[in-house]
Design a protein around this motif. Structure first.
Motif, PDB file in Angstrom:
ATOM      1  N   LEU A 122      26.663   9.696   3.921  1.00 29.12           N
ATOM      2  CA  LEU A 122      27.955   9.270   3.383  1.00 29.12           C
ATOM      3  C   LEU A 122      27.843   8.897   1.907  1.00 29.12           C
ATOM      4  O   LEU A 122      28.686   9.286   1.084  1.00 29.12           O
ATOM      5  CB  LEU A 122      28.485   8.073   4.176  1.00 29.12           C
ATOM      6  CG  LEU A 122      29.171   8.373   5.508  1.00 29.12           C
ATOM      7  CD1 LEU A 122      29.625   7.084   6.159  1.00 29.12           C
ATOM      8  CD2 LEU A 122      30.354   9.317   5.320  1.00 29.12           C
ATOM      9  N   GLY A 125      26.736  12.291   0.092  1.00 27.79           N
ATOM     10  CA  GLY A 125      27.714  13.354   0.275  1.00 27.79           C
ATOM     11  C   GLY A 125      29.028  13.058  -0.421  1.00 27.79           C
ATOM     12  O   GLY A 125      29.533  13.885  -1.193  1.00 27.79           O
ATOM     13  N   ILE A 126      29.591  11.876  -0.157  1.00 28.18           N
ATOM     14  CA  ILE A 126      30.873  11.529  -0.782  1.00 28.18           C
ATOM     15  C   ILE A 126      30.706  11.327  -2.287  1.00 28.18           C
ATOM     16  O   ILE A 126      31.551  11.750  -3.083  1.00 28.18           O
ATOM     17  CB  ILE A 126      31.460  10.270  -0.114  1.00 28.18           C
ATOM     18  CG1 ILE A 126      31.835  10.577   1.342  1.00 28.18           C
ATOM     19  CG2 ILE A 126      32.677   9.769  -0.877  1.00 28.18           C
ATOM     20  CD1 ILE A 126      32.401   9.398   2.097  1.00 28.18           C
ATOM     21  N   TRP A 204      24.038  17.261   6.631  1.00 31.55           N
ATOM     22  CA  TRP A 204      25.310  16.535   6.685  1.00 31.55           C
ATOM     23  C   TRP A 204      25.794  16.183   5.284  1.00 31.55           C
ATOM     24  O   TRP A 204      26.999  16.215   5.003  1.00 31.55           O
ATOM     25  CB  TRP A 204      25.154  15.272   7.524  1.00 31.55           C
ATOM     26  CG  TRP A 204      24.836  15.543   8.949  1.00 31.55           C
ATOM     27  CD1 TRP A 204      23.590  15.736   9.487  1.00 31.55           C
ATOM     28  CD2 TRP A 204      25.752  15.678  10.038  1.00 31.55           C
ATOM     29  NE1 TRP A 204      23.686  15.965  10.839  1.00 31.55           N
ATOM     30  CE2 TRP A 204      24.989  15.942  11.205  1.00 31.55           C
ATOM     31  CE3 TRP A 204      27.136  15.602  10.144  1.00 31.55           C
ATOM     32  CZ2 TRP A 204      25.560  16.123  12.450  1.00 31.55           C
ATOM     33  CZ3 TRP A 204      27.709  15.775  11.391  1.00 31.55           C
ATOM     34  CH2 TRP A 204      26.933  16.034  12.527  1.00 31.55           C
ATOM     35  N   TYR A 208      29.469  17.117   3.681  1.00 35.41           N
ATOM     36  CA  TYR A 208      30.402  16.111   3.174  1.00 35.41           C
ATOM     37  C   TYR A 208      30.637  16.286   1.676  1.00 35.41           C
ATOM     38  O   TYR A 208      31.698  15.904   1.173  1.00 35.41           O
ATOM     39  CB  TYR A 208      29.882  14.707   3.493  1.00 35.41           C
ATOM     40  CG  TYR A 208      30.240  14.286   4.897  1.00 35.41           C
ATOM     41  CD1 TYR A 208      31.347  13.492   5.141  1.00 35.41           C
ATOM     42  CD2 TYR A 208      29.491  14.711   5.981  1.00 35.41           C
ATOM     43  CE1 TYR A 208      31.689  13.121   6.436  1.00 35.41           C
ATOM     44  CE2 TYR A 208      29.824  14.356   7.275  1.00 35.41           C
ATOM     45  CZ  TYR A 208      30.928  13.568   7.496  1.00 35.41           C
ATOM     46  OH  TYR A 208      31.276  13.211   8.772  1.00 35.41           O
ATOM     47  N   THR A 212      34.419  16.671   0.654  1.00 37.21           N
ATOM     48  CA  THR A 212      34.987  15.676  -0.264  1.00 37.21           C
ATOM     49  C   THR A 212      35.526  16.343  -1.512  1.00 37.21           C
ATOM     50  O   THR A 212      36.618  16.004  -1.995  1.00 37.21           O
ATOM     51  CB  THR A 212      33.912  14.642  -0.641  1.00 37.21           C
ATOM     52  OG1 THR A 212      33.407  14.007   0.540  1.00 37.21           O
ATOM     53  CG2 THR A 212      34.494  13.590  -1.569  1.00 37.21           C
ATOM     54  N   ILE A 251      38.314  13.150   5.954  1.00 34.26           N
ATOM     55  CA  ILE A 251      36.870  12.889   5.971  1.00 34.26           C
ATOM     56  C   ILE A 251      36.535  11.824   7.006  1.00 34.26           C
ATOM     57  O   ILE A 251      35.536  11.926   7.734  1.00 34.26           O
ATOM     58  CB  ILE A 251      36.396  12.464   4.568  1.00 34.26           C
ATOM     59  CG1 ILE A 251      36.612  13.611   3.587  1.00 34.26           C
ATOM     60  CG2 ILE A 251      34.928  12.046   4.589  1.00 34.26           C
ATOM     61  CD1 ILE A 251      36.315  13.266   2.151  1.00 34.26           C
ATOM     62  N   PHE A 255      34.151  12.291  10.181  1.00 33.78           N
ATOM     63  CA  PHE A 255      33.009  11.382  10.303  1.00 33.78           C
ATOM     64  C   PHE A 255      32.965  10.723  11.669  1.00 33.78           C
ATOM     65  O   PHE A 255      31.892  10.541  12.256  1.00 33.78           O
ATOM     66  CB  PHE A 255      33.085  10.306   9.214  1.00 33.78           C
ATOM     67  CG  PHE A 255      32.050   9.230   9.366  1.00 33.78           C
ATOM     68  CD1 PHE A 255      30.706   9.513   9.175  1.00 33.78           C
ATOM     69  CD2 PHE A 255      32.418   7.937   9.731  1.00 33.78           C
ATOM     70  CE1 PHE A 255      29.744   8.519   9.325  1.00 33.78           C
ATOM     71  CE2 PHE A 255      31.473   6.947   9.876  1.00 33.78           C
ATOM     72  CZ  PHE A 255      30.124   7.238   9.674  1.00 33.78           C
TER      73      PHE A 255
END
Length: 326
Positions: A122, A125-126, A204, A208, A212, A251, A255
């Motif tokens: 997270l 990725g974000i 992953w 993401y 995103t 998202i 998730f």
């Protein structure tokens, strides 16, 4: 909100009931007889009948399912095995232990693996996706998009063995994957799971990043974002107050499903790193045709997905004020 949650919880219970019934019928309708497998080489008809009675599989499937369902609330008595306290998900044919107790013994490792890797993918990725969206069309965007495309095409079993060879065997940078309970030694807990976290989060993170970026690029072109800019709001304020919140809804939804999947058992990851979690338990149950254990893991996975879907729906409305729970 309370009425919504009550309706969703009641609906979730119905869904779990249907899933458990269908799964129970599928598992117990297979031609392999668990009593025969438990009886051993020197099995006699009398011994086989006694084992079937002890395991409670000498009744029709609907009766067996009712007994299994009742055991969740009031417990269940197994002749020759003893009493299984509520909530009872059955008795394992293979290791002769309560199903729920065995799953709970493996669950802390799987939870540690799931939540630890979720934090990593997270953040990266974000964060990378936000950077790519802000720098749309520039070299940062191109590098992030290309790297995420390459990373998303990789497989865990390849990256896992390669990472163990390079980072553990050759360079000795990370510890060999292992599990130490968090309450016993937090440092050993983190160091033993660091490599699985990094490997599991690689793919992953790539997913993401792309998700995103695409959501933010789309949201930044919305009318309400352009209106906020036209009113003189700062670029930073527009991004985090309007664009970011509008893009996070899908998202968060994905998730919730992904996290539930990880909790249900990251079979490949646990197999690559020889970690004895819920995923490895499901795999070994398939090999042994341990039907009660398979049923327990399936119900746990379904329950995790349903639970996180409820949480996601509630969080969705908090993130995006345009969404109202009806």
């Amino acid at each position: 909100m309370p009425r919504f949650l009550v309706r969703r919880v009641l609906g979730a219970l119905v869904i779990l009931l249907i899933i458990s019934a269908v799964t129970f019928w599928l598992f117990y309708a297979v031609p392999r007889d668990p009593a025969t497998m438990s009886c051993g080489k020197n099995c006699t008809p009398d011994m086989l009948a006694q084992i079937r009675h002890n395991l409670g599989i000498d009744h029709p499937i609907p009766v067996q399912y009712w007994e299994w369902l009742k055991g969740i609330f009031v417990g269940r008595e197994y002749s020759g095995f003893g009493h299984c306290n509520a909530p009872c998900l059955g008795y394992s044919f293979a290791n002769r232990q309560p199903v729920l107790g065995t799953i709970l013994d493996r669950l802390p490792l799987t939870l540690s693996l799931a939540f630890g890797s979720a934090v990593v993918f997270l953040i990266f990725g974000i964060g990378t996706g936000m950077m790519a969206a802000v720098k749309q069309g520039k070299w940062q965007d191109k590098v992030a998009s290309s790297a995420s495309l390459v990373a998303s095409s990789m497989q865990i079993y390849f990256v896992g063995y390669l990472a163990m060879y390079l980072l553990v065997a050759k360079l000795n940078i990370l510890d060999n994957p292992s599990y130490t309970p968090l309450t016993d030694n937090p440092v050993s807990w983190a160091s033993g799971l660091m490599l699985p976290w990094l490997v599991l989060s690689l793919i992953w993170t790539a997913n993401y990043t792309r998700m995103t970026r695409s959501q933010l690029v789309e949201t930044l072109s919305e009318d309400y974002v352009r209106t906020a800019r036209a009113k003189g709001m700062s670029r930073r304020n527009v991004f985090f107050r309007f664009a970011w919140r509008g893009a996070m809804g899908p998202i968060v939804t994905i998730f919730g499903i992904d996290l539930a999947t990880l909790i249900g058992g990251a079979i490949i990851t646990e197999s690559v790193f020889s970690l004895q979690g819920v995923g490895r338990l499901a795999l070994s149950s398939v090999d042994k045709s341990d039907l009660p254990m398979l049923l327990g893991v399936t119900v746990l996975s379904a329950g995790a997905i349903v639970f996180f879907n409820i949480i996601v729906d509630a969080v969705y409305a908090l993130i995006d004020p345009r969404i109202r729970l009806a």
